[in-house]
Design an enzyme around this catalytic site. Structure first.
Site, PDB file in Angstrom:
ATOM      1  CB  CYS A 143      -0.918   0.104   1.408  1.00 14.89           C
ATOM      2  SG  CYS A 143      -2.007  -1.499   1.374  1.00 14.89           S
ATOM      3  CG  HIS A 191      -1.986   4.443   5.237  1.00 13.73           C
ATOM      4  ND1 HIS A 191      -2.017   4.248   3.731  1.00 13.73           N
ATOM      5  CD2 HIS A 191      -2.274   3.098   5.858  1.00 13.73           C
ATOM      6  CE1 HIS A 191      -1.874   3.111   3.620  1.00 13.73           C
ATOM      7  NE2 HIS A 191      -2.213   2.426   4.493  1.00 13.73           N
ATOM      8  CD  GLU A 246      -1.850   7.947   9.159  1.00 15.78           C
ATOM      9  OE1 GLU A 246      -1.551   8.541   8.193  1.00 15.78           O
ATOM     10  OE2 GLU A 246      -2.943   6.955   8.855  1.00 15.78           O
ATOM     11  CE  LYS A 306      -5.491   4.173   1.898  1.00 17.06           C
ATOM     12  NZ  LYS A 306      -4.646   5.451   2.029  1.00 17.06           N
ATOM     13  CG  HIS A 311      -6.451   0.918   1.409  1.00 17.94           C
ATOM     14  ND1 HIS A 311      -5.689   1.659   0.538  1.00 17.94           N
ATOM     15  CD2 HIS A 311      -5.607   0.315   2.321  1.00 17.94           C
ATOM     16  CE1 HIS A 311      -4.375   1.163   1.102  1.00 17.94           C
ATOM     17  NE2 HIS A 311      -4.469   0.278   2.201  1.00 17.94           N
ATOM     18  CG  PHE A 336      -0.346  -5.970   4.260  1.00 18.53           C
ATOM     19  CD1 PHE A 336      -1.075  -5.131   5.140  1.00 18.53           C
ATOM     20  CD2 PHE A 336      -0.938  -6.829   3.484  1.00 18.53           C
ATOM     21  CE1 PHE A 336      -2.056  -5.327   5.480  1.00 18.53           C
ATOM     22  CE2 PHE A 336      -2.405  -6.926   4.203  1.00 18.53           C
ATOM     23  CZ  PHE A 336      -3.032  -6.179   4.960  1.00 18.53           C
TER      24      PHE A 336
END
Length: 415
Positions: free
Chosen positions: A166, A306, A317, A338, A343, A402
Site C-alpha cells: 500500500c 494513510h 498512525e 480513503k 483503499h 503490508f
C-alpha cells in the site's frame, strides 16, 4: 533541500478513481464528500463475506486506448496508462526523440495483474495449458503499467516499478523525486495503479480480517479514525503525476502546481501485516521527510493520512503523528480521503498525492466522511464529514504498507 540538488516541481496530474475519472471530477468528489463505495458489480460476490467495494465507474477508454490494447492489458495497467496520459496532457510536456532518454516512468502496484492471474488460472484448470493466453505473463506482472505507459508515451529514461504494497504509489513518486534531484532525468511520470477487486482479492483480504464486513450499510463502511471502524474497503484506480526539475519546467514555461520538497521511507521490520506498536516506523518516515526538505514541523498545515479504517492502522498512525508533532498534533488538520475512495492499495499513494497538490492549489482540505463516533485512541482533528477552507502551504502525505513499508511525502506551494 540539500545544496546542489535540483528542486522538483509537479507539472501534471492524472486520476482514475472510484469518485471521478478525471482530475476535476475527482476533486469535485473530494470537496463534496462523494462516496465511492457500493455493492460489488465486477463479479458475483453473493457468497463472499464482504460484498462491497469502491469500484471505478463509467470509465470510457476511448480516446486513450485502442480496442486491441483493452483486450490485451490487465485492468490495473489500463488505469495506470490512462492516468499517465491525463497527467502528461495536463503538463503540456512534448516527448520526442531528442528528449525521450531524459524522461522516465515509475508506476507502483501492490498486486499487479491479479485479475489476469485469476482468470487464466481458471482457464488452465478447466481447459488445459494449451488454452492459456500467451499474454498472461505480460498482463499480470506488476511492472507492466510502467512498461505500457513508457511505450504509450515514448519515454526512454529511467523506468521501474515499485511493489511495496500500500506504499507503492508513494514510493514511486518519492523514487522519481530522488532521480530528478540527482539530475538523472529532466521529467518523470510517476504514481500508482491497482485493480484487485476480484474474487480472490476480496476473499483473501476478508480471510485476513482486513476488510470491513458492514454489508448491511456499505456506504458507511469506510470510516477512518471512527470508534466503530472494522476494516478497510477495497478500492481500485490510479493516480499519476508528472514531476520535473524546476529548471526544466521553467525553460518550457510549464504550469507548476506545487513543489515536492521531502521524501522519507522506512521499514517497521515488525510483522507481515500489523504496524509497529506506537507507529514508530511511520513516525520515523515523517521525520525523515521533514529532515529531507529542511522543514520545520511547525510549518506543516495539513496531513493526508494513510487512514485505512482498520483498528490498528488508525490508532498507530495517530500515535506516529503525536510522536513527531507533540502538543501541536492537535492543531494540524488530518483527514483520510480513503473514507470516500476506499483503499486503492498500491494506487492509494498516487491519488492521495494528487489530492494533496489540489488541496494546496485550491485552499480546501478534503473531509473524513462517515466520522460520527470519536475514539479515545484517535483524538486529532480529522476534518469530520465536511471539507474545510484552509490555505495550506505545506502538506504531508502518509502511506503505510503490508510488510512494514512506510512513506511520507512533503508538498509545498511554490514560494
Amino acid at each position: 533541500m540539500v545544496e546542489g540538488l535540483h528542486r522538483v516541481v509537479v507539472t501534471g496530474l492524472g486520476a482514475i478513481t472510484p469518485i471521478g475519472n478525471t482530475v476535476d471530477d475527482y476533486w469535485d468528489g473530494l470537496k463534496s464528500g462523494r462516496n465511492g463505495v457500493a455493492p460489488i458489480t465486477l463479479f458475483d460476490a453473493s457468497s463472499h463475506a464482504c460484498r462491497f467495494a469502491a469500484e471505478v465507474k463509467n470509465l470510457d477508454p476511448k480516446g486513450f486506448l485502442e480496442p486491441k490494447e483493452s483486450k490485451r492489458w490487465d485492468r490495473f495497467s489500463k488505469f495506470g496508462v490512462i492516468a499517465a496520459k491525463q497527467a502528461l496532457a495536463d503538463s503540456g510536456l512534448i516527448i520526442q526523440e531528442s528528449n525521450a532518454s531524459r524522461i522516465g516512468v515509475i508506476i507502483g502496484s501492490g498486486v499487479g495483474g491479479l485479475l489476469t492471474m485469476e482468470t487464466q488460472s481458471h482457464v488452465l484448470a478447466d481447459k488445459g495449458p494449451s488454452r492459456v493466453s500467451p499474454f498472461t505473463v505480460p498482463m499480470m506482472i506488476p511492472n507492466m503499467a510502467t512498461g505500457l505507459a513508457a511505450i504509450a508515451l515514448g519515454t526512454k529514461g529511467p523506468s521501474s516499478a515499485v511493489a511495496t504494497a500500500c506504499a507503492a504509489g508513494s514510493n514511486a513518486i518519492g523514487d522519481a523525486f530522488r532521480l530528478l534531484q540527482l539530475g538523472k532525468a529532466d521529467a518523470m511520470v510517476c504514481g500508482g495503479a491497482e485493480a484487485s477487486i476480484t474474487p480472490l482479492g476480496v476473499a483473501g483480504f476478508a480471510s485476513a480480517k482486513a476488510l470491513s464486513f458492514r454489508n448491511d450499510d456499505p456506504m458507511t463502511a469506510s470510516r477512518p479514525f471512527d470508534a466503530e471502524r472494522d476494516g478497510f474497503v477495497i478500492g481500485e484506480g490510479s493516480g499519476v503525476m508528472v514531476l520535473e526539475t524546476l529548471e526544466h519546467a521553467q525553460q518550457r514555461d510549464a504550469p507548476i502546481h506545487a513543489e515536492i520538497i521531502g521524501y522519507g521511507t522506512t521499514c517497521d521490520a515488525h510483522h507481515i501485516t500489523s504496524p509497529s506498536p506506537g507507529g514508530i516506523g511511520g513516525a520515523e518516515a515523517i521525520r525523515l521527510a521533514l529532515q529531507d526538505g529542511k522543514l520545520n514541523p511547525e510549518s506543516v498545515d495539513y496531513i493526508n493520512a494513510h487512514g485505512t479504517s482498520t483498528p490498528a492502522n488508525d490508532k498507530n498512525e495517530t500515535s506516529a503523528i503525536k510522536t513527531v508533532f507533540g502538543d501541536r498534533a492537535n492543531q494540524i488538520p488530518v483527514s483520510s480521503t480513503k473514507s470516500m475512495t476506499g483503499h486503492l492499495l498500491g494506487g492509494s499513494g498516487g491519488i492521495e498525492a494528487v489530492a494533496c497538490v489540489l488541496s494546496l492549489k485550491h485552499g480546501v482540505i478534503p473531509p473524513t466522511i462517515n466520522y460520527s463516533n470519536p475514539d479515545s485512541d484517535c483524538d486529532l482533528d480529522y476534518v469530520p464529514n465536511i471539507a474545510r477552507d484552509h490555505k495550506a502551504k505545506l502538506i504531508l502525505s502518509n502511506s503505510f504498507g503490508f510488510g512494514g513499508h512506510n512513506v511520507c511525502l512533503a508538498f509545498q506551494q511554490m514560494p
